[in-house]
Design a protein around this motif. Structure first.
Motif, mmCIF file in Angstrom:
data_model
loop_
_atom_site.group_PDB
_atom_site.id
_atom_site.type_symbol
_atom_site.label_atom_id
_atom_site.label_comp_id
_atom_site.label_asym_id
_atom_site.label_seq_id
_atom_site.Cartn_x
_atom_site.Cartn_y
_atom_site.Cartn_z
ATOM 1 N N GLY B 46 0.956 -1.111 0.240
ATOM 2 C CA GLY B 46 -0.069 0.036 0.126
ATOM 3 C C GLY B 46 0.911 1.320 0.112
ATOM 4 N N ALA B 47 1.764 1.273 0.909
ATOM 5 C CA ALA B 47 2.463 2.494 1.206
ATOM 6 C C ALA B 47 3.402 2.913 -0.121
ATOM 7 N N VAL B 48 3.820 1.699 -0.607
ATOM 8 C CA VAL B 48 4.692 1.970 -1.880
ATOM 9 C C VAL B 48 4.010 2.183 -3.300
ATOM 10 N N SER B 49 2.899 1.178 -3.403
ATOM 11 C CA SER B 49 2.346 1.475 -4.889
ATOM 12 C C SER B 49 1.408 2.610 -4.924
ATOM 13 N N LEU B 50 1.198 3.174 -3.562
ATOM 14 C CA LEU B 50 0.436 4.630 -3.717
ATOM 15 C C LEU B 50 1.223 5.892 -2.882
ATOM 16 N N TYR B 51 2.636 5.619 -2.943
ATOM 17 C CA TYR B 51 3.519 6.521 -2.681
ATOM 18 C C TYR B 51 3.368 7.724 -3.553
ATOM 19 N N GLY B 52 3.418 7.481 -4.954
ATOM 20 C CA GLY B 52 3.183 8.613 -5.749
ATOM 21 C C GLY B 52 1.858 9.473 -5.490
ATOM 22 N N HIS B 53 0.842 8.893 -5.261
ATOM 23 C CA HIS B 53 -0.450 9.262 -5.041
ATOM 24 C C HIS B 53 -0.416 10.428 -3.717
ATOM 25 N N GLY B 54 0.357 9.696 -2.820
ATOM 26 C CA GLY B 54 0.498 10.325 -1.554
ATOM 27 C C GLY B 54 1.222 11.965 -1.782
ATOM 28 N N LEU B 55 2.452 11.663 -2.513
ATOM 29 C CA LEU B 55 3.327 12.900 -2.802
ATOM 30 C C LEU B 55 2.761 13.699 -3.591
ATOM 31 N N LYS B 56 2.031 13.194 -4.582
ATOM 32 C CA LYS B 56 1.388 14.214 -5.689
ATOM 33 C C LYS B 56 0.431 15.068 -4.777
ATOM 34 N N TYR B 57 -0.406 14.571 -4.127
ATOM 35 C CA TYR B 57 -1.531 15.475 -3.502
ATOM 36 C C TYR B 57 -1.059 15.827 -2.291
ATOM 37 N N GLY B 58 -0.374 15.370 -1.449
ATOM 38 C CA GLY B 58 -0.020 15.893 -0.138
ATOM 39 C C GLY B 58 1.379 16.321 0.156
ATOM 40 N N GLY B 59 2.247 16.186 -0.853
ATOM 41 C CA GLY B 59 3.708 16.504 -0.785
ATOM 42 C C GLY B 59 4.548 15.593 0.348
ATOM 43 N N PRO B 219 -6.486 22.815 -3.991
ATOM 44 C CA PRO B 219 -6.058 23.530 -3.012
ATOM 45 C C PRO B 219 -5.403 22.348 -1.808
ATOM 46 N N TYR B 220 -4.355 22.948 -1.085
ATOM 47 C CA TYR B 220 -3.510 22.056 -0.423
ATOM 48 C C TYR B 220 -4.429 21.241 0.464
ATOM 49 N N MET B 221 -5.275 21.756 1.268
ATOM 50 C CA MET B 221 -5.999 21.010 1.992
ATOM 51 C C MET B 221 -6.806 19.821 1.562
ATOM 52 N N PHE B 222 -7.706 20.127 0.830
ATOM 53 C CA PHE B 222 -8.108 19.191 -0.056
ATOM 54 C C PHE B 222 -7.560 18.321 -0.586
ATOM 55 N N ALA B 223 -6.312 18.620 -1.268
ATOM 56 C CA ALA B 223 -5.434 17.634 -2.032
ATOM 57 C C ALA B 223 -4.826 16.853 -0.822
ATOM 58 N N PHE B 224 -4.289 17.400 0.235
ATOM 59 C CA PHE B 224 -3.918 16.584 1.561
ATOM 60 C C PHE B 224 -4.911 15.461 1.758
ATOM 61 N N LEU B 225 -6.251 15.747 1.842
ATOM 62 C CA LEU B 225 -7.337 14.761 2.362
ATOM 63 C C LEU B 225 -7.295 13.345 0.978
ATOM 64 N N ILE B 226 -7.417 14.052 -0.248
ATOM 65 C CA ILE B 226 -7.359 12.901 -1.014
ATOM 66 C C ILE B 226 -6.021 12.099 -1.023
ATOM 67 N N GLY B 227 -4.749 12.682 -0.633
ATOM 68 C CA GLY B 227 -3.580 11.838 -0.474
ATOM 69 C C GLY B 227 -3.849 10.936 0.728
ATOM 70 N N LEU B 228 -4.656 10.968 1.565
ATOM 71 C CA LEU B 228 -4.784 10.210 2.711
ATOM 72 C C LEU B 228 -5.175 8.532 2.309
ATOM 73 N N LEU B 229 -5.645 8.520 1.232
ATOM 74 C CA LEU B 229 -5.851 7.223 0.419
ATOM 75 C C LEU B 229 -4.763 6.223 0.658
ATOM 76 N N GLN B 230 -3.549 7.088 0.377
ATOM 77 C CA GLN B 230 -2.080 6.240 0.497
ATOM 78 C C GLN B 230 -2.174 5.195 2.009
ATOM 79 N N ALA B 231 -2.476 6.021 2.811
ATOM 80 C CA ALA B 231 -2.158 5.214 4.272
ATOM 81 C C ALA B 231 -3.427 4.629 4.486
ATOM 82 N N GLN B 232 -4.665 5.158 4.257
ATOM 83 C CA GLN B 232 -5.938 4.659 4.415
ATOM 84 C C GLN B 232 -5.961 3.087 3.769
ATOM 85 N N TRP B 233 -5.701 3.068 2.405
ATOM 86 C CA TRP B 233 -5.519 1.686 1.791
ATOM 87 C C TRP B 233 -4.676 0.741 2.557
#
Lengths: 42, 520
Positions: B46-59, B219-233
């Motif tokens: 999870g953390a690896v395959s969605l690392y790009g997702h997390g980084l893209k949205y939440g930096g 916007p950053y806050m919204f993007a951060f929430l979307i990026g939570l998919l990385q950890a949540q998944w």
């Protein structure tokens, strides 16, 4: 500021995990089988 | 009588109270039970395959804040599920809990929602393996990697998982045990190597907690929430310890520990890994835009050779993760089918007389998981310009399905406690005492929050998929199951003689035919 908040967040998460482990460990030690009744939903 | 035999007999008697025979082979120890959930959570998947997702949205801040934030609240959820597993130790787990805490129809809906999530998680995991493995195989065998070749590799991986699971729980348990140590070893190698050999050294620790930087158009806050998919998944699938509860020795203690500690250890080990990888980033924008952000960062920090080695090692870890997820999924379907909750239940509830595994449920799990990814493949073939990614779609479906299924029994237990139906005497040895209700409320609030976050754009396709499946469930319920689903309560009407006869049949290896499968 970000670093401080981050460290606090990590510490809170770790402390929560330790608390649950202690809580559950205590409940296992004090479990009395004779008072237990299976929940069958009847 | 030694302790092992004593426990087996006691565990069997506890299961018999719920009207079920001991059909599956009870041979898993505490570590194996932990290992199956730890392997499904799989920080290297999870953390690896969605690392790009997390980084893209939440930096970078996604790893510093997002991971521990999600882990903290998931531990609330895990603690609640652990408590329920200790009280009601059956393989149906979530759906069985919901059925007996409230009603069989609640159980039926929980089972199907859980099933949707399980399809999503198996498909998501094995599709991740395919995404990693296909380019490696393409370079080895000289073909071009496309979505079609990825789908073929995905099918082969599913097939391999089906075969191993069919062969037996002992082998799967051994592979899971190995998988747990393998994950820890790979993370240790990665962290030590990055700490000492990263080109140009590591960024300062402040970088890990840098917020305000997103590589998306949100916007950053919204993007951060979307990026939570990385950890949540990543933190999904820990209910596997409950689904394999009928194969675990001393399950009322070991399964809850398996559920909770698998999440807790994944949090700590995963955080260490993500911290060092993120501190090795040389160019966050380029990493976020790379095909595989995780490997990009590793290659930039340690060179292409080491990047390739890590790629192979991570792919192997993902394979283990998929193996465990099929085990969990098939047990859930087996348990649901023995209560006649699915079409052709008699088939899926059958146990292989040779291997004592739910063989047909295993192959159904393989086929359903393939179909979900195949539907997505068709959509993308028809409309190549779709904005969502397959992996985000599959993972969002699994998060919503699984967390809804986690939430329902937690809510129903709260209600049953408030009505005096579920009392202190019903708790198993592993419980949360006076803090149980408080922890459950926090867990439920998190589940509501995360389910909303997972279906808002750009993951609206996952929302439509879950909604479509819910509508289908309602139709199925009213058309047939409302009147014909006997639920786990019906098993309570079985006589002890009938249960023991079934166990004797399996001991002799003389059953598994449709005629002798469970009759409620």
């Amino acid at each position: 500021m970000g670093l401080t908040i981050g460290i606090v967040l990590i510490a809170v998460a770790c402390l929560f995990a330790v608390w649950i482990v202690r809580l559950a460990g205590k409940s296992i030690r004090e479990f009395d089988e004779s008072k237990h009744e299976s929940f069958l939903g009847k | 009588m030694n302790a092992h035999v004593h426990h087996n007999e006691k565990d069997k008697q506890e299961l018999n109270k719920f009207g079920y025979a001991q059909e599956l082979m009870r041979s898993m120890g505490g570590f194996s039970n932990f290992a199956i959930s730890f392997s499904i959570i799989s920080i290297l998947t999870g953390a690896v395959s969605l690392y790009g997702h997390g980084l893209k949205y939440g930096g970078p801040g996604m790893m510093g804040f997002g991971w521990p934030l999600v882990a903290l609240f998931v531990m609330f959820v895990a603690a609640c599920l652990a408590e329920l597993a200790s009280a009601i130790p059956t393989a149906g787990a979530l759906y069985h809990w919901a059925a007996i805490l409230k009603s069989k129809r609640w159980g039926w809906y929980t089972a199907w929602i859980n099933l949707v999530g399980q399809i999503g998680i198996v498909a998501g995991i094995d599709y991740s393996v395919a995404i990693f493995a296909d380019p490696l195989l393409a370079s080895a065998f000289g073909y071009t990697s496309t979505i079609t070749t990825t789908l073929i590799v995905f099918a082969v991986i599913l097939l391999s998982h089906g075969i191993f699971n069919h062969i037996g729980i002992k082998m799967v348990a051994r592979l899971n045990d190995f998988s747990a140590w393998y994950h820890i070893a790979i993370v240790a190698v990665l962290v030590v190597t990055l700490a000492f050999f990263s080109k140009g050294g590591l960024n300062s620790v402040d970088y890990l907690f840098k917020v305000g930087e997103t590589f998306s158009d949100k916007p950053y806050m919204f993007a951060f929430l979307i990026g939570l998919l990385q950890a949540q998944w990543t933190f999904t699938g820990f209910d596997a310890s409950a689904h394999t509860i009928e194969e675990t020795i001393n399950p009322r203690v070991r399964a809850p520990w398996g559920i909770f500690t698998s999440v807790a250890y994944s949090f700590v080990i995963g955080f260490i890994m993500l911290a060092f990888v993120t501190l090795s980033i040389k160019d966050a924008g380029a990493a976020a835009g790379a095909d595989n952000s995780f490997i990009y960062v590793i290659s930039q920090a340690l060179g292409n050779t080491f990047g390739n080695v890590i790629l192979w090692l991570v792919t192997a870890a993902m394979w283990f993760c998929g193996l465990s997820s099929i085990t969990s999924f098939s047990r859930m379907m087996y348990a649901f089918s023995r209560d006649k909750g699915m079409p052709f239940s008699g088939q899926w509830a059958q146990i292989s007389k040779k291997f004592r595994t739910p063989a047909k449920a295993i192959w159904l799990a393989v086929i359903l998981s393939f179909l979900l990814a195949f539907i997505d493949y068709i959509i993308k073939s028809v409309n190549p310009d779709t904005s969502y990614t397959t992996i985000a779609f599959l993972t969002a479906v699994s998060v919503v399905g699984l967390y809804l299924a986690y939430g329902i029994p937690i809510l129903l237990k709260l209600l049953a406690v408030s009505q005096g139906k579920f009392q202190k005497k019903h708790l198993g040895p592993w419980h949360l005492g006076k803090y149980s209700n408080f922890i459950a409320v926090i867990a439920l609030l998190w589940i509501v929050f995360i389910c909303i976050i997972m279906v808002i754009p750009p993951n609206e396709m996952a929302g439509y998929a879950v909604l479509g499946m819910l509508i289908l469930l309602i139709i199925m319920d009213f058309a047939y199951y409302k009147k014909h689903f006997p639920g786990p309560q019906a098993a309570l009407n079985k006589s002890m003689e009938e249960i023991l006869r079934r166990e004797r049949e399996l001991e002799k290896g003389s059953s598994s035919g449709p005629g002798v499968t469970h009759r409620a």
